[in-house]
Design an enzyme around this catalytic site. Structure first.
Site, mmCIF file in Angstrom:
data_model
loop_
_atom_site.group_PDB
_atom_site.id
_atom_site.type_symbol
_atom_site.label_atom_id
_atom_site.label_comp_id
_atom_site.label_asym_id
_atom_site.label_seq_id
_atom_site.Cartn_x
_atom_site.Cartn_y
_atom_site.Cartn_z
ATOM 1 N N ARG A 68 0.847 -1.199 0.000
ATOM 2 C CA ARG A 68 0.000 0.000 0.000
ATOM 3 C C ARG A 68 0.880 1.245 0.000
ATOM 4 O O ARG A 68 1.612 1.489 0.959
ATOM 5 C CB ARG A 68 -0.907 0.004 1.226
ATOM 6 C CG ARG A 68 -1.958 -1.099 1.214
ATOM 7 C CD ARG A 68 -2.718 -1.132 2.520
ATOM 8 N NE ARG A 68 -1.860 -1.589 3.611
ATOM 9 C CZ ARG A 68 -2.199 -1.510 4.904
ATOM 10 N NH1 ARG A 68 -3.336 -0.949 5.255
ATOM 11 N NH2 ARG A 68 -1.380 -1.963 5.829
ATOM 12 N N ASP A 70 1.442 5.420 -0.112
ATOM 13 C CA ASP A 70 0.769 6.574 0.462
ATOM 14 C C ASP A 70 0.495 7.657 -0.577
ATOM 15 O O ASP A 70 0.908 7.558 -1.730
ATOM 16 C CB ASP A 70 1.610 7.158 1.594
ATOM 17 C CG ASP A 70 1.344 6.463 2.920
ATOM 18 O OD1 ASP A 70 0.435 5.625 2.991
ATOM 19 O OD2 ASP A 70 2.056 6.757 3.895
ATOM 20 N N ARG A 232 11.077 6.971 2.604
ATOM 21 C CA ARG A 232 11.148 8.430 2.655
ATOM 22 C C ARG A 232 12.021 8.910 3.817
ATOM 23 O O ARG A 232 12.693 9.949 3.711
ATOM 24 C CB ARG A 232 9.743 9.004 2.743
ATOM 25 C CG ARG A 232 8.962 8.836 1.441
ATOM 26 C CD ARG A 232 7.497 9.173 1.610
ATOM 27 N NE ARG A 232 7.307 10.548 2.027
ATOM 28 C CZ ARG A 232 6.138 11.025 2.472
ATOM 29 N NH1 ARG A 232 5.090 10.219 2.564
ATOM 30 N NH2 ARG A 232 6.031 12.288 2.814
#
Length: 315
Positions: A68, A70, A232
């Site tokens: 999944r 973002d 990230r």
């Protein structure tokens, strides 16, 4: 369709039960609030589920995704599976069924989805999956790329939505060395936003920085799985090193400390792309899925007890 779609293993092609179908897709994440369906928000899962429900005439379509992503994160190599009634699968070519040159059900599904999906989502391939295939737990590894421009002359206005632009010149060599020091299996809690009861142990297989022929800095990041925001955060730490705000050994010290460090800033979602999800040979799929479901601890939250580490994939 019945709740049998959640049972494993799914009946292989030709049996009396449901057929497991694999979809390979790509999407531009800029216009989405991430992969996962959310009420009142535009998501990749929502768009794809709606289109599949219309094509298959099944309002109960359920997707299982390799990872999944973002809001703002894109994908070139996303993988999902769904379980389909054999009659609905066989009927996909429509009136062409049985005719010479008729498309396969998978090809017909790709063509029909192309006419229903928005332009920022493309299903590239569809076909029956091998017995034991699970898009999420069957994956061996996931590979991401993050692209950064530190020279205004290297900004391509036609691809400006695909890169993160910084104002300071970056030292790619020191970033690459700092990234390489983090390889291996670790508890990535310092670089994750943990979920209650979920393990934060992962194995980082590749982490390096390079400058491509156009002057764009590219981070290649590959692991068996990623916890939430892990890529990230790793990129954010590398940027701090590349700009000279932190020394080369700082990311490794953050990892060794074992606690969340507020100094680790998340890089923007723009620039991050899920490039590839790799699966084992068909005969090893079921065993890989079992391994991925096995707890690898430690887990986040009270008591640090949790489930498998093969779950969510980064954004």
């Amino acid at each position: 369709m019945s709740d049998a779609r959640t049972q494993e293993p799914v009946t292989p092609p030709g049996g009396d039960g449901l057929l497991r179908v694999r979809l390979d897709l790509a999407y531009d994440g800029a216009g989405f609030s991430g992969w996962a369906a959310q009420p009142g928000r535009r998501t990749v899962e929502g768009e794809l589920t709606d289109a599949l429900a219309r094509v298959l005439r099944d309002p109960a379509v359920r997707l299982v995704v390799a990872g999944r992503t973002d809001a703002g994160v894109s994908a070139r190599g996303q993988v999902v599976h769904l379980d389909v009634d054999p009659a609905a699968w066989a009927a996909l070519p429509g009136r062409a069924v049985g005719r010479p040159g008729a498309p396969s059900p998978g090809d017909a599904l790709v063509r029909r989805l192309a006419g229903m999906l928005p332009g920022d989502v493309v299903v590239r391939r569809a076909g029956l999956a091998p017995t034991g295939f699970d898009a999420r737990f069957g994956a061996l590894r996931r590979r991401y790329a993050y692209r950064v421009v530190d020279d205004p002359r290297a900004v391509d206005p036609l691809r400006r939505g695909e890169v993160h632009v910084v104002r300071r010149a970056l030292d790619v060599a020191v970033m690459d060395r700092a990234a390489g020091a983090l390889l291996g299996e670790h508890d990535w809690l310092p670089f994750c936003r943990p979920r209650e009861g979920a393990s934060t142990v992962r194995t980082l297989l590749r982490h390096g920085w390079r400058r491509d022929d156009g002057g764009v800095l590219v981070a290649d990041v590959e692991a068996d799985a990623f916890c939430h925001h892990m890529v990230r955060a790793l990129v954010g730490a590398a940027l701090a090193v590349g700009e000279g705000r932190r020394d080369e050994g700082w990311p490794a010290r953050v990892l060794a400390a074992g606690v969340r460090d507020p100094a680790v800033a998340l890089a923007p979602a723009r620039g991050l792309v899920l490039e590839e999800v790799v699966y084992p040979p068909a005969e090893q799929l079921a065993a890989q899925a079992r391994r991925a479901r096995t707890f690898r601890g430690p887990a986040a939250g009270p008591g640090r007890q949790g489930a498998a580490g093969g779950g969510r994939v980064e954004a």
